[in-house]
Design an enzyme around this catalytic site. Structure first.
Site, short mmCIF file in Angstrom:
data_model
loop_
_atom_site.label_atom_id
_atom_site.label_comp_id
_atom_site.label_asym_id
_atom_site.label_seq_id
_atom_site.Cartn_x
_atom_site.Cartn_y
_atom_site.Cartn_z
N SER A 137 -45.91 -3.20 1.99
CA SER A 137 -47.32 -2.80 2.06
C SER A 137 -47.41 -1.32 1.72
CB SER A 137 -47.84 -3.04 3.48
OG SER A 137 -49.08 -2.40 3.68
N TYR A 150 -47.70 -3.03 12.86
CA TYR A 150 -47.66 -3.37 11.42
C TYR A 150 -46.98 -2.25 10.63
CZ TYR A 150 -49.44 -5.13 6.92
OH TYR A 150 -49.55 -5.61 5.64
P1 NAD Z 1 -52.40 -14.48 4.73
O1 NAD Z 1 -52.84 -14.44 6.14
O2 NAD Z 1 -53.33 -14.94 3.68
O3 NAD Z 1 -51.05 -15.30 4.60
C1 NAD Z 1 -50.03 -15.21 5.56
C2 NAD Z 1 -49.08 -16.37 5.35
O4 NAD Z 1 -48.06 -16.30 6.36
C3 NAD Z 1 -49.76 -17.74 5.50
O5 NAD Z 1 -49.17 -18.65 4.61
C4 NAD Z 1 -49.41 -18.11 6.94
O6 NAD Z 1 -49.46 -19.51 7.20
C5 NAD Z 1 -48.01 -17.56 7.03
N1 NAD Z 1 -47.54 -17.39 8.39
C6 NAD Z 1 -48.19 -16.77 9.42
N2 NAD Z 1 -47.47 -16.86 10.53
C7 NAD Z 1 -46.33 -17.53 10.21
C8 NAD Z 1 -45.19 -17.94 10.95
N3 NAD Z 1 -45.07 -17.65 12.25
N4 NAD Z 1 -44.23 -18.63 10.30
C9 NAD Z 1 -44.36 -18.95 9.00
N5 NAD Z 1 -45.42 -18.58 8.25
C10 NAD Z 1 -46.38 -17.88 8.86
O7 NAD Z 1 -51.93 -12.98 4.45
P2 NAD Z 1 -51.64 -12.17 3.09
O8 NAD Z 1 -52.67 -11.11 3.02
O9 NAD Z 1 -51.42 -13.07 1.94
O10 NAD Z 1 -50.29 -11.44 3.51
C11 NAD Z 1 -49.03 -11.81 2.99
C12 NAD Z 1 -48.11 -10.61 3.09
O11 NAD Z 1 -48.65 -9.52 2.36
C13 NAD Z 1 -47.92 -10.11 4.53
O12 NAD Z 1 -46.57 -9.71 4.73
C14 NAD Z 1 -48.82 -8.91 4.58
O13 NAD Z 1 -48.43 -7.97 5.54
C15 NAD Z 1 -48.66 -8.37 3.17
N6 NAD Z 1 -49.73 -7.48 2.73
C16 NAD Z 1 -51.02 -7.91 2.67
C17 NAD Z 1 -52.00 -7.03 2.23
C18 NAD Z 1 -53.44 -7.44 2.13
O14 NAD Z 1 -54.26 -6.54 1.88
N7 NAD Z 1 -53.79 -8.69 2.26
C19 NAD Z 1 -51.65 -5.74 1.86
C20 NAD Z 1 -50.33 -5.34 1.94
C21 NAD Z 1 -49.36 -6.22 2.36
#
Ligand code: NAD
Length: 255
Positions: A137, A150
């Site tokens: 991130s 986080y």
């Molecule tokens: P999201 O909530 O859309 O997806 C999260 C995924 O993780 C889902 O498939 C969910 O089912 C799965 N998950 C949650 N808990 C779990 C568990 N205990 N075991 C297995 N799977 C589990 O989120 P996203 O925004 O797509 O985030 C994905 C990654 O990207 C994360 O690591 C997040 O920190 C990172 N990220 C997101 C952003 C953003 O702006 N959305 C920015 C930077 C980094």
């Protein structure tokens, strides 16, 4: 839907791929010919639809449980590409931060990647080829208030990635981070109410004055853009890219 064959014959596990960024990465790898193993939670019918769309396998292991990760990795067997992407967020001042949320975030965003990696590496080394991509991130490089767990987990995954990159440098296995800024996914939508509460703001103020305020482009990153970067890092041409942390954040961390 196949577009290319750069990853044909490669088997990829993408954690947290039932939603958001992980789903976009799974689609991008599949579009280059990889066989994909999906993981994550959600509505069973929706997961089945994604599984069918990608001709994928699915393993619903809870990545906060080390034993469940071990069972998943044993069941899946050898993989060529590991994308540690599953993650969660919680927004609260440190003195009010629930300890169980801290533990859950560290377990999912950091410790799960250690476990999947330790199981995946021997097979990759044996083949002399592997790709490990960790969705970090912008918060692996910089911090925002009220996201103590986080930010700690994301800074740590960046350090973990550099370490394994060095350990694996002569094995044909690369390890890199992708560090998105704000990507419009359920994870972002879900933190808006807590941020409204923590900062005393309206929804519009959170979107414009907190989230997009960080990104000079004033645009959310699209999950597909992250997917395309992940697919590139898996190509043979990216074999000398290791230990890197790729920002895809609309200029956020350039400031
Ligand atoms: P999201 O909530 O859309 O997806 C999260 C995924 O993780 C889902 O498939 C969910 O089912 C799965 N998950 C949650 N808990 C779990 C568990 N205990 N075991 C297995 N799977 C589990 O989120 P996203 O925004 O797509 O985030 C994905 C990654 O990207 C994360 O690591 C997040 O920190 C990172 N990220 C997101 C952003 C953003 O702006 N959305 C920015 C930077 C980094």
């Amino acid at each position: 839907m196949l577009k290319g064959e750069a990853l044909k014959g490669k088997r990829a596990l993408v954690t947290g791929s039932t939603s958001g960024i992980g789903l976009a990465i799974a689609r991008a790898l599949r579009a280059e010919g990889a066989d994909v193993v999906l993981n994550g939670f959600g509505d069973p019918d929706e997961i089945e639809a994604i599984r069918a769309e990608l001709g994928a396998e699915y393993n619903g292991a809870n990545l906060m449980d080390a034993d469940a990760i071990a069972a998943m990795m044993e069941q899946i067997g050898t993989i060529d590409i590991l994308v540690n992407n599953a993650g969660m967020q919680h927004v609260a001042p440190v003195e009010e931060f629930p300890p169980e949320k801290w533990d859950a975030i560290i377990a999912l965003n950091l410790t799960a990647a250690f476990h999947t990696t330790r199981f995946a590496v021997p097979g990759m080394k044996e083949k002399g080829w592997g790709r490990i991509i960790n969705t970090a991130s912008a918060h692996s490089l910089t911090a925002s208030p009220f996201k103590s767990a986080y930010n700690a987990s994301k800074h740590a995954i960046a350090g973990f990635t550099k370490t394994i990159a060095l350990e694996l440098a002569q094995t044909g296995v690369t390890a890199n981070c992708i560090s998105p800024g704000y990507v419009w996914t359920p994870l972002i939508e879900g933190q808006i109410p807590d941020t409204m509460k923590a900062r005393g703001l309206t929804r519009e103020q959170v979107i414009n004055d907190v989230l997009l305020a960080k990104q000079p482009t004033k645009k959310f990153v699209q999950p597909e853009e992250v997917g395309a970067l992940a697919a590139f890092l898996c190509r043979n041409e990216a074999g000398n890219i290791t230990g890197s942390n790729y920002s895809i954040d609309g200029g956020w961390t350039a400031e």
